[in-house]
Design an enzyme around this catalytic site. Structure first.
Site, PDB file in Angstrom:
ATOM      1  N   HIS A  63       0.830  -1.213   0.000  1.00  0.00           N
ATOM      2  CA  HIS A  63       0.000   0.000   0.000  1.00  0.00           C
ATOM      3  C   HIS A  63       0.866   1.264   0.000  1.00  0.00           C
ATOM      4  O   HIS A  63       0.492   2.271  -0.592  1.00  0.00           O
ATOM      5  CB  HIS A  63      -0.927   0.003   1.231  1.00  0.00           C
ATOM      6  CG  HIS A  63      -0.180  -0.103   2.525  1.00  0.00           C
ATOM      7  ND1 HIS A  63       0.404  -1.296   2.935  1.00  0.00           N
ATOM      8  CD2 HIS A  63       0.126   0.822   3.468  1.00  0.00           C
ATOM      9  CE1 HIS A  63       1.019  -1.084   4.092  1.00  0.00           C
ATOM     10  NE2 HIS A  63       0.870   0.187   4.433  1.00  0.00           N
ATOM     11  N   GLY A  94      11.542   0.757   0.385  1.00  0.00           N
ATOM     12  CA  GLY A  94      12.250  -0.145  -0.537  1.00  0.00           C
ATOM     13  C   GLY A  94      13.040  -1.204   0.213  1.00  0.00           C
ATOM     14  O   GLY A  94      13.498  -2.190  -0.381  1.00  0.00           O
ATOM     15  N   ILE A  95      13.189  -1.032   1.509  1.00  0.00           N
ATOM     16  CA  ILE A  95      14.037  -1.946   2.290  1.00  0.00           C
ATOM     17  C   ILE A  95      13.332  -3.282   2.543  1.00  0.00           C
ATOM     18  O   ILE A  95      13.897  -4.358   2.328  1.00  0.00           O
ATOM     19  CB  ILE A  95      14.465  -1.299   3.624  1.00  0.00           C
ATOM     20  CG1 ILE A  95      15.353  -0.085   3.360  1.00  0.00           C
ATOM     21  CG2 ILE A  95      15.208  -2.312   4.493  1.00  0.00           C
ATOM     22  CD1 ILE A  95      15.680   0.740   4.602  1.00  0.00           C
ATOM     23  N   GLY A  96      12.085  -3.219   2.997  1.00  0.00           N
ATOM     24  CA  GLY A  96      11.349  -4.462   3.261  1.00  0.00           C
ATOM     25  C   GLY A  96      11.258  -5.316   2.012  1.00  0.00           C
ATOM     26  O   GLY A  96      11.483  -6.538   2.051  1.00  0.00           O
ATOM     27  N   MET A  97      10.941  -4.679   0.885  1.00  0.00           N
ATOM     28  CA  MET A  97      10.838  -5.427  -0.366  1.00  0.00           C
ATOM     29  C   MET A  97      12.177  -6.055  -0.737  1.00  0.00           C
ATOM     30  O   MET A  97      12.225  -7.199  -1.211  1.00  0.00           O
ATOM     31  CB  MET A  97      10.361  -4.510  -1.502  1.00  0.00           C
ATOM     32  CG  MET A  97       8.877  -4.213  -1.481  1.00  0.00           C
ATOM     33  SD  MET A  97       7.874  -5.694  -1.741  1.00  0.00           S
ATOM     34  CE  MET A  97       6.283  -4.933  -2.141  1.00  0.00           C
ATOM     35  N   CYS A 156       7.983  -0.413  -1.904  1.00  0.00           N
ATOM     36  CA  CYS A 156       7.288  -0.250  -0.625  1.00  0.00           C
ATOM     37  C   CYS A 156       7.607   1.151  -0.126  1.00  0.00           C
ATOM     38  O   CYS A 156       8.045   2.000  -0.907  1.00  0.00           O
ATOM     39  CB  CYS A 156       7.668  -1.357   0.370  1.00  0.00           C
ATOM     40  SG  CYS A 156       9.407  -1.423   0.855  1.00  0.00           S
ATOM     41  N   GLY A 157       7.372   1.434   1.136  1.00  0.00           N
ATOM     42  CA  GLY A 157       7.614   2.781   1.628  1.00  0.00           C
ATOM     43  C   GLY A 157       9.080   3.173   1.527  1.00  0.00           C
ATOM     44  O   GLY A 157       9.424   4.246   1.030  1.00  0.00           O
ATOM     45  N   ARG A 188      34.546 -10.824 -15.116  1.00  0.00           N
ATOM     46  CA  ARG A 188      34.908 -11.082 -13.715  1.00  0.00           C
ATOM     47  C   ARG A 188      33.676 -11.074 -12.810  1.00  0.00           C
ATOM     48  O   ARG A 188      33.658 -11.714 -11.764  1.00  0.00           O
ATOM     49  CB  ARG A 188      35.935 -10.063 -13.226  1.00  0.00           C
ATOM     50  CG  ARG A 188      35.415  -8.649 -13.101  1.00  0.00           C
ATOM     51  CD  ARG A 188      36.543  -7.657 -12.828  1.00  0.00           C
ATOM     52  NE  ARG A 188      36.067  -6.325 -12.501  1.00  0.00           N
ATOM     53  CZ  ARG A 188      35.652  -5.434 -13.399  1.00  0.00           C
ATOM     54  NH1 ARG A 188      35.630  -5.767 -14.689  1.00  0.00           N
ATOM     55  NH2 ARG A 188      35.253  -4.232 -13.035  1.00  0.00           N
ATOM     56  N   HIS A 189      32.623 -10.361 -13.225  1.00  0.00           N
ATOM     57  CA  HIS A 189      31.421 -10.273 -12.387  1.00  0.00           C
ATOM     58  C   HIS A 189      30.635 -11.592 -12.376  1.00  0.00           C
ATOM     59  O   HIS A 189      29.939 -11.886 -11.410  1.00  0.00           O
ATOM     60  CB  HIS A 189      30.520  -9.137 -12.873  1.00  0.00           C
ATOM     61  CG  HIS A 189      31.217  -7.813 -12.864  1.00  0.00           C
ATOM     62  ND1 HIS A 189      31.663  -7.223 -11.702  1.00  0.00           N
ATOM     63  CD2 HIS A 189      31.571  -6.984 -13.879  1.00  0.00           C
ATOM     64  CE1 HIS A 189      32.255  -6.083 -11.986  1.00  0.00           C
ATOM     65  NE2 HIS A 189      32.225  -5.912 -13.303  1.00  0.00           N
TER      66      HIS A 189
END
Ligand code: RB5
Length: 152
Positions: A13, A71-74, A68-69, A135-136
């Protein structure tokens, strides 16, 4: 990625308005995202939508955008899925480098952090930057080996 690579977008939300802005913006730069929710402003739980989107990305080999609010939780929720490399981006260089170096397949954004104009730019950079490989690639292979299970 090309215009035919599957692309999914989801939010809770707290990310709904930014999700809607991106759903409107993406076709103007040649990308069509399938919106897998949430569709209303009713309070909901970000892990449910992260899980729904990550399943789609893993099934199709496509890409995803989660909001999300903060971006961290997602990003926490998405990165619990094996094969998902989710990157929370707040700067153009994040969006460019996480594709080029980390081969990130999910972009995470925070509606309470990043304004719509910048979020659209970050999404466009994310979707149009190729993985550099070399290398990545070896470093990414190590991520799959390093799944740690906590013991008591
Ligand atoms: C919802 O209030 C908020 O906690 C959520 O959107 C997200 O920011 C969590 O990380």
């Amino acid at each position: 990625m090309t215009a035919t690579t599957p692309l999914y977008i989801a939010s809770d939300h707290a990310g709904l308005h930014l999700k809607n802005a991106l759903v409107e913006y993406l076709p103007t730069v040649g990308f069509q995202a399938e919106d897998v929710g949430t569709y209303t402003g009713e309070s909901c739980d970000y892990p449910d939508f992260a899980h729904r989107l990550c399943q789609k990305v893993l099934e199709t080999g496509g890409k995803g955008i989660l909001i999300c609010g903060t971006g961290i939780g997602m990003s926490i929720a998405a990165n619990r899925h094996e094969g998902i490399r989710a990157a929370l981006c707040t700067h153009e260089f994040h969006a460019q480098a996480t594709r080029a170096h980390n081969d990130a397949n999910v972009l995470c954004l925070g509606e309470r952090v990043t304004a719509p104009g910048l979020a659209c730019l970050l999404a466009r950079i994310f979707l149009t930057t190729a993985f550099e490989g070399g290398r990545h690639a070896g470093r990414i292979a190590k991520l799959a080996l390093n799944t740690i299970t906590a013991s008591k």
